[in-house]
Structure formats: structure tokens, C-alpha cells
Design an enzyme around this catalytic site. Structure first.
Site, PDB file in Angstrom:
ATOM      1  N   ARG A  45      53.187  -7.508  27.374  1.00 53.03           N
ATOM      2  CA  ARG A  45      53.998  -8.580  27.951  1.00 53.03           C
ATOM      3  C   ARG A  45      53.334  -9.103  29.224  1.00 53.03           C
ATOM      4  NH1 ARG A  45      60.103  -6.329  26.515  1.00 53.03           N
ATOM      5  NH2 ARG A  45      59.716  -6.350  24.262  1.00 53.03           N
ATOM      6  N   ASP A 100      60.674   2.001  18.983  1.00 54.77           N
ATOM      7  CA  ASP A 100      61.412   0.815  18.542  1.00 54.77           C
ATOM      8  C   ASP A 100      61.955   1.009  17.131  1.00 54.77           C
ATOM      9  OD1 ASP A 100      62.419  -1.677  18.961  1.00 54.77           O
ATOM     10  OD2 ASP A 100      60.533  -2.745  18.685  1.00 54.77           O
ATOM     11  N   HIS A 140      64.692  -0.733  13.963  1.00 48.04           N
ATOM     12  CA  HIS A 140      65.506  -1.849  13.472  1.00 48.04           C
ATOM     13  C   HIS A 140      66.289  -1.371  12.260  1.00 48.04           C
ATOM     14  CE1 HIS A 140      62.277  -3.769  15.800  1.00 48.04           C
ATOM     15  NE2 HIS A 140      63.265  -4.546  16.188  1.00 48.04           N
ATOM     16  N   LYS A 187      73.689  -7.914  23.506  1.00 45.83           N
ATOM     17  CA  LYS A 187      73.153  -6.558  23.520  1.00 45.83           C
ATOM     18  C   LYS A 187      73.977  -5.683  24.437  1.00 45.83           C
ATOM     19  CE  LYS A 187      69.791  -7.398  27.238  1.00 45.83           C
ATOM     20  NZ  LYS A 187      68.377  -7.418  27.630  1.00 45.83           N
TER      21      LYS A 187
END
Length: 664
Positions: free
Chosen positions: A383, A403, A405, A489
Site C-alpha cells: 500500500r 486474509d 473471505h 465493517k
């Protein structure tokens, strides 16, 4: 004088009162010394505010968040007055309250030095002792510009107010000029003389004497309006508290935080570094830091598998078009590194893993029987953080996310979010963090261009997250406008050993990326129809690098045995005892323990001291008697020691501490 009716709100009680025109807010709260301002409706007012018929007035206590902001903003004014009395050529920037303190920016010819701050503090005490009154007056743009003709930065803010951009003019600029009438605050001496004036929207304390405890902390350079193209000003930071005891406690916390600074401990414990040759915000882990990182990764990988996740892997770069499909380039482009030219095509370093996980989901037809489908990886992302915000391991440009999902039906979403929240909290407890609250980040309806999706979808997603949070029983704090562009979130906020708050896990409800306009994700429903799943993003640590930084500070480098780079240090009393301890160390290593033997020429006490400085959890010490008995002296990090412990028992003690994740 005519009668008016107002509602006094105090300590949760509402009381209707009849009074007369000209009554001031302070008269409603004269008996409560802790009240330093008033909230009238939704607006904060000085206690000198003249009540109007129908007003609902609540007292603002000095120890409330609003009260602390007012105290600190008032202290900033006193500091600016002191600076201009000592340095008459200083020009004023802005001076807002911030977390735990305040600052004020000044344009001065020579940067401030510590001796200057001491002089400013002394002058501030004189101003406070005088009991100068903060007096508000309304003015016009033209009159203010005329009065402040020697203050170019204030005049610039007035001009920005006229253009409607004052809120974005600079961090803290809104305390100078608001959306309504323009006001100036005078600091008035008891004889009625105006000692100093400043453009400000207020409110302020009644008098300078209401500043009980303050301290100036440091000075630093700061660009005007936060833009490096503008002139560099000098910023003085300070802190102010409702009592001397609270100030002292705050200063102790700062001192303790400095002692625990992970950047300092990272060097001292040889865990990680930030080589200039690699680049800002790109850390490297040394062998000891690598042990911690690997232990964390191994543990959390196993926990994900136990919780029903499937491990996947994705590359570090992808074609630029992928991030247009996901929406990241249009909505998060400033956080991504510039494009790379590969064979005439634009590629991007990935800043997130979700687009690639979507492609894994889409690689074949999915059935409702597969849902929830949970994909997980340690995905390394990059980033483009601004250089000014990079900070050790806690704000970096390259990091690994644990991470995941989850792809679920809409009906499964609440249970999956609860599952993820319970998983996150359990992980943090395993790592020694057990004081949490939750923050719910929602859409800012006034900025529709920053968010995608229908109002209905946002309402459903927000309600699901809110219900799960409420059912958890944890404190829930709203964060309006803090949502991702694709959905709301919830984040887990954890307090560390000295009470600081760190944002840890995030769980995000995403109805946009699976949509037909984006990745067109589908599953075959029981009736044979094709339906769109909901996607739940979750990063447990957030970033492994950042979590390591947090843990270093939480434990002050003294990791529990299961995470410690070196779990046992062998210390021979004399050189002839080293081989005996090497044999013990070999047996410990066979049991999976991390052991070193200090066979240096240092005396035994120096070796013990070195092990303590390296924060090793256990030491085993051996001399002639220990060798003869097949034993060791077993020493703990806190100085406790058991002599004559058989070798097998010593090994079992360490194994048990590691297996149970004791916080030794």
C-alpha cells in the site's frame, strides 16, 4: 424582563425551569464546579451563552470528551498567547485539540528549542494565574480581515470559509472558522483590558484559571494545511488534564509507552530492522523476529483450518483491469502503487487479496451445498502509504495479511459473522489480549460518490453487523463514514497492557464485489436458480507485521514462552559445565524447544543479566553439584529460582508452559 422556559439536563435528569431573558447558561449549573460549558440542543456553547426560550441545556463536565476537547483547545489559546508575548513576530496557524492534548502551529524565523518551551510554559502559568476571561464576539469577514491584517494564515482561513472549503482547509481548521457566523475570542484581564485575541469558533472555558494541569511536550515541523508545497511552520504539542493526578498518570503512560516502543525493542532484541537500502515502510525480520513471525503464522494457519477455512495462494501482482473490476482503483487508487509496464500491459502490486479470491470462487460452478466456502491465505500486499504516516511495524507499505473471505448465502451471513467474530476474539485471547470493544463503521450518506451499492443493500448489511455486535455483549462504538466503499465493517479494538487501544480484526459485509456488475459470482440454489452470494472479508491480525509490533509493546518484549525467540538460556557456572548444558539443550531441542547456551567468557551473573535483557523466559544454570546430580538450577524471568531440579522435570516445565501458552 420577560419570562422564558428552558429544560435543564443534568446527570440524566430533565427539569423544566422558568427564568428570565438575559439568564446565562452558567446560572443553571452554578452548583456544579465540574461543568465548564453547555450543550444547547446539538451545539456546544460557552457558559456565558444567553438562554433562549425553549432551549434544552445540558452541562458539559470537564472530564467528558467534549469537556476535555474544550479544556485542551483553551490551553492551546493560552499557549499561543504566551508564544506571541515572548516572540512578538510569530504568526498564528491553527490550534486544535487532539487525542490526549493539543497543538498550535506558528510561523517563526527560528525553530523552537526545549529552552523555549520552558519559557512558554512559565508564561502560560502566569496567564492562567491571572484568570483571564475567554470572551466571544461575533464579527464579519471584512472586520476580521482588517483586525487580523498581520495574521496571513488566519486571513487565508477566512477566505477559505467564504469558498465553503474551511472543513478541508487543514487538520483542525474547523475550530477556527465554522459554517456559521465568524467569531473572535478575546482573552480579557480582570481590569477589562484585552490581553490577546484569536479567530475561533469556540467554545472555551470560562477563564484561564479553569486549566488545572498542563504540560508542553515537544515541537516539530509541520507544513501549513498539511501540504508539503506550503511553508513549513513550527508546531508545539501539549497536553492538558482535569487534575494534576491525571496529568501525572498520562505522563507515566507516555514514559511507559516509550519504554515499550517496538522500534527500540526491535533493535535491542535483534528482531527486525528497516534498511534504507530497501525503502521506507518495508521491514525485514532477523532470525529471532522470524521465529516469532513463524510461530504466529503456524498457529493461525492451523486455527483457520480448524475453523473450516481452505488455504489458498495468490500472486503479488495482477493486470490493472482486475482492480477496476473490483472497484479498488476507482475508489482506493491513491492507496495503490503506480502501474508496472509488463510486456506493454499495465500491472499493479496488489493492495488486497479479495479480487483474486473472487477468481478462485468463479473458477467453476458452485452449489449452495458448498456454502459457506471459506478461503484463507497469508497474502502479501503493498500500500502506497504517505511517508509521514509510516511508523515502525504498525504502519508499513508491505505486509502480510491473514486474509480470509467467506462466501455465504444472505441467510447464512449473520451466523458466519458471529463465527468470525468469535474466532477473532479467541485468537486474541490466545495471544494475551482480552480487553475488547467493537467499532461499527457505516456509510456517510452525505458523500454518495465514495460508496457503491443501493440504500437497501447498505441497510441490510449494516443491520446484520449491528445485530451480531449487540448480541456479543461487547461495547459497541459507532464510526460514521468509516465503511469501505463496498460495505460496512466491524473492527475489534483491543486494549493493551497499558490501556492503549489498537484496531485489530476487521469483518466486512460485501454485497458489491459478488454482483453482476463486478465479478458476477453465483451459486446454484436448491431450486436450480442461480443466486448471488454475500462475501464476508476478515483479517484476524489485520497485518502480521502490525500485530507483532503491538505484541512487542504489549509484552514490553517479554514474550510468553510459546512465542519467545529463545525459550531457554543455558548458563554454565564455569567453562567445564558448558558441555553438560549443551547435552541438556540437545534433549530440549528434540522436544521442540528453542534453546541457546551462553559459553562466553562472561561471569555467571553477567550471563544471567544478559539473558534478562534479552527477556528469555527460562534459564537453566549448572555447576559441579548439578552435573553430579543430573540436575539444573531452574530460573524464571522474574528472578525466582528452584535449585536441584532434575533435567527431565526442567524439560517438562518448559514444555508445559509452551503447550498451555502461559503468560510467564
Amino acid at each position: 424582563m420577560s419570562e422564558i422556559k428552558v429544560v435543564r439536563i443534568h446527570a440524566g435528569e430533565r427539569e423544566e425551569r422558568t427564568t428570565t431573558t438575559g439568564t446565562k447558561a452558567w446560572e443553571l449549573f452554578a452548583e456544579d464546579a465540574e461543568v465548564i460549558a453547555a450543550r444547547v440542543g446539538e451545539d456546544l456553547k460557552d457558559l456565558s451563552y444567553e438562554l433562549q426560550d425553549g432551549d434544552q441545556v445540558a452541562g458539559v463536565a470537564i472530564d467528558s470528551q467534549d469537556g476535555l476537547d474544550i479544556l485542551r483547545h483553551s490551553a492551546a489559546h493560552v499557549m499561543a498567547q504566551a508564544v506571541q508575548e515572548l516572540f512578538p513576530d510569530a504568526k498564528l496557524g491553527i490550534g486544535p485539540p487532539i487525542e490526549n492534548g493539543f497543538y498550535y502551529d506558528f510561523d517563526v524565523e527560528t525553530p523552537f528549542v526545549p529552552e523555549d518551551l520552558e519559557k512558554i510554559e512559565t508564561r502560560m502559568r502566569k496567564i492562567i494565574k491571572e484568570g483571564q476571561r475567554f470572551s466571544r464576539r461575533v464579527t464579519t469577514d471584512a472586520d476580521a480581515i482588517n483586525e487580523l491584517q498581520d495574521e496571513p494564515y488566519k486571513i487565508e482561513l477566512i477566505g477559505l470559509k467564504g469558498s465553503g472549503n474551511s472543513e478541508d482547509a487543514a487538520e483542525g481548521a474547523s475550530v477556527e472558522v465554522g459554517a456559521g457566523e465568524l467569531t473572535i475570542y478575546d482573552n480579557v484581564r480582570r481590569n477589562g483590558d484585552v490581553a490577546w485575541s484569536d479567530l475561533c469558533r469556540g467554545p472555551h472555558l470560562p477563564t484561564t484559571k479553569r486549566i488545572p494541569a498542563f504540560k508542553l511536550m515537544r515541537s516539530a515541523a509541520a507544513y501549513w494545511r498539511g501540504d508539503e508545497k506550503n511553508k513549513q511552520l513550527q508546531r508545539i504539542y501539549g497536553t492538558a488534564w482535569p487534575s494534576k493526578e491525571e496529568l501525572e498518570a498520562h505522563l507515566f503512560r507516555i514514559e511507559e509507552a516509550e519504554r515499550r516502543d517496538h522500534r527500540k525493542l526491535g533493535r535491542e532484541l535483534d528482531l527486525f530492522s528497516f534498511p534504507d537500502e530497501i525503502g521506507s515502510g518495508l521491514p525485514v525480520f532477523h532470525p529471532k523476529g522470524g521465529v516469532i513471525k513463524r510461530a504466529m503464522e503456524d498457529y493461525v494457519r492451523q486455527r483457520h483450518i480448524e475453523e473450516g477455512f481452505e488455504y489458498v495462494g495468490t500472486p503479488h501482482i495482477a493486470k490493472e483491469g482486475l482492480f477496476y473490476t473490483s472497484g479498488h482503483l476507482p475508489y482506493y487508487g491513491e492507496g495503490m502503487f503506480p502501474a508496472l509496464d509488463v510486456d506493454g500491459m499495465d500491472y499493479r502490486l496488489k493492495a488486497m487479496n479479495c479480487p483474486m479470491h473472487n477468481l478462485i470462487y468463479r473458477s467453476r460452478q458452485r452449489s449452495y451445498r458448498e456454502l459457506p466456502l471459506r478461503l484463507f491465505e497469508f497474502g502479501h500486499v503493498y500500500r502506497h502509504e504517505k511517508s509521514g504516516v509510516i511508523h515502525g511495524l504498525t504502519r508499513v507499505r508491505g505486509f502480510a495479511q491473514d486474509d480470509s473471505h467467506s462466501y455465504v448465502t444472505k441467510e447464512q451471513a449473520p451466523a458466519e459473522i458471529k463465527h468470525l467474530l468469535d474466532f477473532c476474539l479467541g485468537l486474541f485471547r490466545d495471544f494475551g489480549l482480552d480487553d475488547f470493544y467493537l467499532e461499527l463503521s457505516t456509510r456517510d450518506d452525505s458523500k454518495p460518490d465514495k460508496f457503491i451499492g443501493s440504500d437497501e443493500d447498505w441497510a441490510i448489511a449494516t443491520k446484520v453487523l449491528e445485530d451480531v455486535c449487540v448480541d456479543s455483549g461487547l461495547e459497541l462504538v459507532p464510526d460514521p463514514g468509516g465503511a469501505a466503499y463496498y460495505g460496512p465493517k466491524v473492527s475489534v479494538q483491543a486494549r493493551d497492557a497499558i490501556g492503549r487501544t489498537w484496531q485489530m480484526s476487521t469483518i466486512q459485509y460485501d454485497f458489491n464485489q459478488p454482483s453482476a456488475e463486478r465479478f458476477n459470482l453465483e451459486y446454484v440454489a436448491p431450486d436450480g436458480s442461480r443466486q448471488q452470494p454475500v462475501m464476508i472479508h476478515s483479517a484476524k491480525f489485520g497485518s502480521i507485521e502490525r500485530f507483532i509490533g503491538v505484541l512487542v509493546e504489549h509484552y514490553a518484549g517479554a514474550f510468553p514462552p510459546w512465542l519467545a525467540p529463545v525459550q531457554v538460556q543455558g548458563i554454565p557456572i564455569a567453562e567445564r559445565h558448558a558441555e553438560y548444558l549443551y547435552d541438556v539443550a540437545r534433549r530440549m531441542k528434540v522436544a521442540g524447544l528453542r534453546v541457546e547456551v551462553d559459553d562466553s567468557d562472561d561471569r555467571m551473573q553477567k550471563k544471567i543479566r544478559n539473558a534478562q535483557l534479552q527477556k528469555v523466559p527460562f534459564m537453566i544454570i549448572a555447576g559441579d553439584d548439578d552435573v553430579a546430580a543430573g540436575a539444573v538450577s531452574f530460573r524464571y524471568r522474574d528472578g525466582r529460582q528452584d535449585n536441584g531440579v532434575p533435567i527431565e522435570e526442567a524439560i517438562e516445565r518448559v514444555i508445559a508452559a509452551v503447550a498451555t501458552r502461559e503468560q510467564v
